[in-house]
Write a protein that holds these residues in place. Sequence first.
Motif, PDB file in Angstrom:
ATOM      1  N   VAL A   1     104.839 -53.568 -69.344  1.00  0.00           N
ATOM      2  CA  VAL A   1     105.174 -52.256 -68.789  1.00  0.00           C
ATOM      3  C   VAL A   1     106.656 -51.923 -68.992  1.00  0.00           C
ATOM      4  N   SER A   2     107.507 -52.936 -69.011  1.00  0.00           N
ATOM      5  CA  SER A   2     108.935 -52.673 -69.225  1.00  0.00           C
ATOM      6  C   SER A   2     109.186 -52.141 -70.632  1.00  0.00           C
ATOM      7  N   VAL A   3     108.536 -52.734 -71.615  1.00  0.00           N
ATOM      8  CA  VAL A   3     108.671 -52.263 -72.996  1.00  0.00           C
ATOM      9  C   VAL A   3     108.158 -50.827 -73.121  1.00  0.00           C
ATOM     10  N   CYS A   4     107.010 -50.550 -72.522  1.00  0.00           N
ATOM     11  CA  CYS A   4     106.441 -49.206 -72.628  1.00  0.00           C
ATOM     12  C   CYS A   4     107.308 -48.181 -71.899  1.00  0.00           C
ATOM     13  N   ASP A   5     107.833 -48.536 -70.752  1.00  0.00           N
ATOM     14  CA  ASP A   5     108.716 -47.628 -70.022  1.00  0.00           C
ATOM     15  C   ASP A   5     109.996 -47.366 -70.803  1.00  0.00           C
ATOM     16  N   ALA A   6     110.527 -48.413 -71.444  1.00  0.00           N
ATOM     17  CA  ALA A   6     111.794 -48.282 -72.157  1.00  0.00           C
ATOM     18  C   ALA A   6     111.688 -47.287 -73.301  1.00  0.00           C
ATOM     19  N   TYR A   7     110.519 -47.172 -73.891  1.00  0.00           N
ATOM     20  CA  TYR A   7     110.390 -46.274 -75.032  1.00  0.00           C
ATOM     21  C   TYR A   7     109.368 -45.176 -74.844  1.00  0.00           C
ATOM     22  N   ASP A   8     109.029 -44.910 -73.598  1.00  0.00           N
ATOM     23  CA  ASP A   8     108.133 -43.802 -73.275  1.00  0.00           C
ATOM     24  C   ASP A   8     106.825 -43.890 -74.045  1.00  0.00           C
ATOM     25  N   LEU A   9     106.299 -45.106 -74.187  1.00  0.00           N
ATOM     26  CA  LEU A   9     105.004 -45.292 -74.825  1.00  0.00           C
ATOM     27  C   LEU A   9     103.899 -45.051 -73.804  1.00  0.00           C
ATOM     28  N   THR A  10     102.815 -44.498 -74.257  1.00  0.00           N
ATOM     29  CA  THR A  10     101.637 -44.366 -73.416  1.00  0.00           C
ATOM     30  C   THR A  10     100.915 -45.702 -73.406  1.00  0.00           C
ATOM     31  N   LEU A  11     100.636 -46.216 -72.223  1.00  0.00           N
ATOM     32  CA  LEU A  11      99.989 -47.520 -72.088  1.00  0.00           C
ATOM     33  C   LEU A  11      98.629 -47.351 -71.430  1.00  0.00           C
ATOM     34  N   MET A  12      97.586 -47.807 -72.114  1.00  0.00           N
ATOM     35  CA  MET A  12      96.259 -47.897 -71.509  1.00  0.00           C
ATOM     36  C   MET A  12      95.852 -49.368 -71.532  1.00  0.00           C
ATOM     37  N   MET A  13      95.566 -49.906 -70.372  1.00  0.00           N
ATOM     38  CA  MET A  13      95.232 -51.327 -70.273  1.00  0.00           C
ATOM     39  C   MET A  13      93.951 -51.503 -69.472  1.00  0.00           C
ATOM     40  N   SER A  14      93.069 -52.333 -69.961  1.00  0.00           N
ATOM     41  CA  SER A  14      91.848 -52.630 -69.223  1.00  0.00           C
ATOM     42  C   SER A  14      92.075 -53.902 -68.415  1.00  0.00           C
ATOM     43  N   LEU A  15      91.675 -53.851 -67.151  1.00  0.00           N
ATOM     44  CA  LEU A  15      91.887 -54.960 -66.226  1.00  0.00           C
ATOM     45  C   LEU A  15      90.648 -55.148 -65.361  1.00  0.00           C
ATOM     46  N   HIS A  16      90.441 -56.379 -64.909  1.00  0.00           N
ATOM     47  CA  HIS A  16      89.313 -56.640 -64.022  1.00  0.00           C
ATOM     48  C   HIS A  16      89.658 -56.371 -62.561  1.00  0.00           C
ATOM     49  N   LEU A  17      90.912 -56.590 -62.185  1.00  0.00           N
ATOM     50  CA  LEU A  17      91.276 -56.552 -60.775  1.00  0.00           C
ATOM     51  C   LEU A  17      91.930 -55.231 -60.374  1.00  0.00           C
ATOM     52  N   PRO A  18      91.356 -54.502 -59.417  1.00  0.00           N
ATOM     53  CA  PRO A  18      91.993 -53.272 -58.930  1.00  0.00           C
ATOM     54  C   PRO A  18      93.395 -53.510 -58.379  1.00  0.00           C
ATOM     55  N   GLU A  19      93.625 -54.664 -57.729  1.00  0.00           N
ATOM     56  CA  GLU A  19      94.954 -54.938 -57.168  1.00  0.00           C
ATOM     57  C   GLU A  19      96.010 -55.006 -58.263  1.00  0.00           C
ATOM     58  N   LEU A  20      95.674 -55.630 -59.379  1.00  0.00           N
ATOM     59  CA  LEU A  20      96.611 -55.718 -60.500  1.00  0.00           C
ATOM     60  C   LEU A  20      96.853 -54.334 -61.087  1.00  0.00           C
ATOM     61  N   ALA A  21      95.803 -53.548 -61.192  1.00  0.00           N
ATOM     62  CA  ALA A  21      95.945 -52.182 -61.706  1.00  0.00           C
ATOM     63  C   ALA A  21      96.841 -51.354 -60.801  1.00  0.00           C
ATOM     64  N   ARG A  22      96.683 -51.505 -59.482  1.00  0.00           N
ATOM     65  CA  ARG A  22      97.487 -50.729 -58.538  1.00  0.00           C
ATOM     66  C   ARG A  22      98.974 -51.083 -58.655  1.00  0.00           C
TER      67      ARG A  22
END
Length: 281
Positions: A193-214
């Motif tokens: 997320v730091s890399v994506c924030d640094a360069y305004d990249l759109t990040l879509m990530m699939s995750l199993h855990l809602p807590e991690l997503a939150r």
Amino acid sequence: MSKEMVIQIENARVEMGSRTILSVDHLEISRGERVAVIGNSGSGKTTLMRMLKGYVPCLEGKVVVMGDVFPIRDPQKMKNHHRHIGMIHQHFDLIGRETVWQNVYHGRLGYVSLLKSVFGVCSERDLQICAQAIHEVHLEGKQRRFARTLSGGEQQRVAIARALAQEPTILLADEPVSSLDPALAEDIMDLLVSVCDAYDLTLMMSLHLPELARRYADRILALKNGEIMWDGSSDSLSNDRICEIYEFMGTNGVVNGNGTRASRSAFTWPYGWQGQPLPGG
């Protein structure tokens, strides 16, 4: 000012045989968003990402990614599309007998001719971009190591660096930490997320855990049987809502209430990407 929409989907349907495995009525994602897609195995998370990458065709509906309307029939347009969508996989998908440097350089192959790629001819810009990508994932001292000799966390860092070397606009991360232990998973998610924030990249990530997503996403999509059952901001995902999501996913989970979002930190980039100014520059 409204943000640029980089993904637009209307009434898209993907089938396998006679079975519908993905059905999205409406979805828009803007540039720079962090979007987590949650759901059980078989819920359609990977299919959604593979459709956006151009690997899986939709039977009907409208899919527009960075202005490209699917299906993309022109080979050169498809090559350009692949350049700007980086993808990170659960099992890293590295070539074990090649070095860290060689694996990262594969991210540049969409920009070089076949002849140059066969003979390993690199431009100065290619060298700079690969070196910077390796620097950003903190593997400078391991460039000559074979990928198969690295730990799981290090291999995923190489996979992130390879995706960054593509100069992506969108980064798709398909279960990027499910093969890692919790401590390493946090390190990789923080880095991603730091890399994506640094360069305004759109990040879509699939995750199993809602807590991690939150914790790591701006916005969360919950999928079940190929359909979006919930779409909202991570701030609105209360513990009660997580329990509801677990129920419709058919999953038993314990919510500890400690899911806090990752901070929006920024890296220092000595080289520019995509002709854009450096963060903070």
